[in-house]
Design a protein around this motif. Structure first.
Motif, mmCIF file in Angstrom:
data_model
loop_
_atom_site.group_PDB
_atom_site.id
_atom_site.type_symbol
_atom_site.label_atom_id
_atom_site.label_comp_id
_atom_site.label_asym_id
_atom_site.label_seq_id
_atom_site.Cartn_x
_atom_site.Cartn_y
_atom_site.Cartn_z
ATOM 1 N N GLU A 1 0.821 -1.071 0.239
ATOM 2 C CA GLU A 1 -0.051 0.143 0.035
ATOM 3 C C GLU A 1 0.938 1.148 -0.105
ATOM 4 N N GLU B 1 3.257 1.807 -2.044
ATOM 5 C CA GLU B 1 3.932 2.147 -3.591
ATOM 6 C C GLU B 1 2.745 2.845 -4.216
ATOM 7 N N ARG B 2 3.216 3.974 -4.596
ATOM 8 C CA ARG B 2 2.038 5.002 -5.315
ATOM 9 C C ARG B 2 2.517 5.614 -6.510
ATOM 10 N N VAL B 3 1.728 5.866 -7.563
ATOM 11 C CA VAL B 3 2.037 6.517 -8.671
ATOM 12 C C VAL B 3 2.741 7.785 -8.470
ATOM 13 N N LEU B 4 3.794 7.880 -9.306
ATOM 14 C CA LEU B 4 4.596 8.996 -9.174
ATOM 15 C C LEU B 4 4.515 9.913 -10.647
#
Lengths: 346, 346
Positions: free
Chosen positions: A11, A13-16
């Protein structure tokens, strides 16, 4: 909902922003998440446009446009949305047959601004000789989008005689560039940030399908075509080197970088090789056809500045690598841009 | 920039949520601004999908998906993005050949959430038997989009024997509906607002191309197909009545509205006829073929609830009007929904 579907991503890790920049992060997102999730295990090279199954030489391409600001020297999101998709089709050796346009609007957008964008889009489609045959309009609340996003999808028909692919470059090929680099990215960035270069720099946004048609006469001597958009010339050459398994060598002194672009890049700490273009292409052609290809390109206004910028190394070079011979005689590796340099550039 | 381009819209006029709702405001925006700006003066009826020029019976359709929340009972934005476009192709009598998918992501979106959406999209495409052949990914900064928007474009091949159009309904036609209405819109709204109906209501989102293939055996007796999405059954019937220049009459008692949908609409002050559906279609067929069409639809799970809900009035009725015969014997006009009832429903 995610609790019910255990997945390999944590959770955290996110869109950059860099995931959308066309560089290494974009490639990683595609290869590690998007393609596996969609059930694509083909490992086929990622082309700008894909062949329609059973479609008799028809290809299809889609592109989302989120450029900010909407209007910039040399163009706007409307013309860009036509040129970008026409060019993706052209890079597969196809002339455009039809476009669809999906509009995503933010509540509160001025209708006059929307109309200016759509008039420009309609004019660009007319000038490129391709009809907009269908579309869609969605509106989201204030703050859920930024004014207007456009997704343009194109269907094109492959030109007889041309059979190009990002995986088809060969040892010994001449590497040609149809015109100067760095104009689009620096024009948009300068306008957005009010840097003052926008008086001297205009985007090169234009359709490239006529340039491709001019090259079609060379037939099988044309191996690879690509327009160096997001990620710039560096990304385009790295993708071709990777997909074709060849080593590419270019000459720094041969790559045309307009003075104002060089100045803007100096100031901003950007590499012109990483800056997005919207109106030039690289062509990998048999060495024997290089001069004729240059003549064909130069016969059109959009190819008047065509030059040879390098070669594919003879067999035995290190596959997948792009090297630049600098003006002082050194050699440096041209890397794939890692992440985001210029967000919302197209 | 607008100062340099004088336009007929004043600066006070702005995009409203209702411009994207599929009702009268959407039609006005299209007719007064979008189509003129794009240079479309054909006055052709607006179909769900358009014929590709010289494309040998291929049609193209595009649709943007902005549903909120991303996951809801019965589906999510990924499956919806496949079904919506497959169904737009199906309403032109076409089976899907290929899809393209353009992702617009907000910086900060959890990768696990993106992966869940894309897995669902891939699964839906596989179940519908259509490959995703190309795509695009753009990322915008936090606050410039809401998590993920998806634009899906489809190319389809028209089924032999079927020649349907929104302009082809005829006096005397039977009006058939493949299943209950109101499920998708109320499921999404209830989930978004936490109204509690989501335990009893699931979206009907599903592909409808097999239902259309089942109807293809009736050939020229099938005149018009439409899936009542944004704007609901009321908008679909009004569009057909308008484009075909006929008067449509439906029976209130014949229109299947599930109990929980009726209860939700009562509480929310919604007309079930205005609520979006994603898994049913209306078919206008010759009266002599009505029973056979119902049998064909009921032979498939997605058409098991197919019913006849009304007729096109004999020649002489008031063209363009939709009337409902209520259960108490009165007649009321079914208007085109004006603006936004349920934003971000698809």
């Amino acid at each position: 909902m995610t609790a019910a579907c255990p997945l390999p991503y944590s959770e955290n890790e996110r869109v950059l922003l860099g995931h959308g920049a066309g560089g290494r992060l974009t490639a990683e997102l595609l290869e590690s998440l998007v393609l596996p999730a969609l059930g694509d295990g083909r490992g086929a090279p990622l082309e700008d446009a894909a062949l329609l199954p059973g479609g008799g030489g028809l290809v299809m391409s889609t592109d989302g446009f989120v450029v900010s600001p909407l209007f910039f020297p040399g163009g706007d999101i409307g013309s860009l949305a036509v040129h970008g998709t026409v060019n993706d089709l052209a890079m597969r050796g196809a002339e455009p047959v039809a476009l669809s346009v999906a509009l995503l609007l933010e509540e509160g957008l001025e209708l006059s601004e929307l109309e200016a964008v759509l008039r420009s889009l309609g004019k660009a489609a007319q000038e490129a000789g391709v009809p907009v045959i269908t579309g869609d309009t969605k509106v989201v609340g204030r703050g859920a989008a930024d004014k207007v996003f456009i997704t343009t999808t194109g269907v094109g028909r492959r030109l007889p005689g041309l059979s190009v692919s990002a995986a088809a470059a060969r040892p010994g090929d001449a590497v040609l560039l149809s015109g100067p680099i760095g104009l689009h990215g620096t024009a948009v960035l300068s306008t957005r940030e009010g840097l003052g270069f926008e008086a001297d720099i205009a985007s090169d946004t234009r359709p490239l399908h006529r340039l491709v048609a001019a090259l079609a006469g060379l037939g099988a001597d044309v191996h690879t075509l690509r327009d160096p958009t997001r990620g710039g010339l560096a990304a385009a050459l790295n993708e071709i080197a990777h997909d074709s398994g060849v080593a590419v060598e270019i000459d720094e002194g041969a790559v045309p970088v307009p003075g104002p672009v060089a100045a803007a890049c100096d100031l901003l700490g950007l590499d012109p090789l990483h800056v997005a273009n919207e109106g030039c292409l690289v062509a990998f052609v048999s060495p024997r056809a290089a001069d004729e290809a240059l003549r064909a390109m130069r016969s059109l206004p959009e190819g008047s500045g065509a030059v040879r910028i390098g070669d594919v190394a003879p067999a035995g070079g290190r596959p997948g690598r792009v090297v630049m011979r600098t003006v002082v005689g050194a050699r440096r590796v041209v890397d794939m841009p890692v992440g985001e340099q210029l967000p919302r550039i197209c």
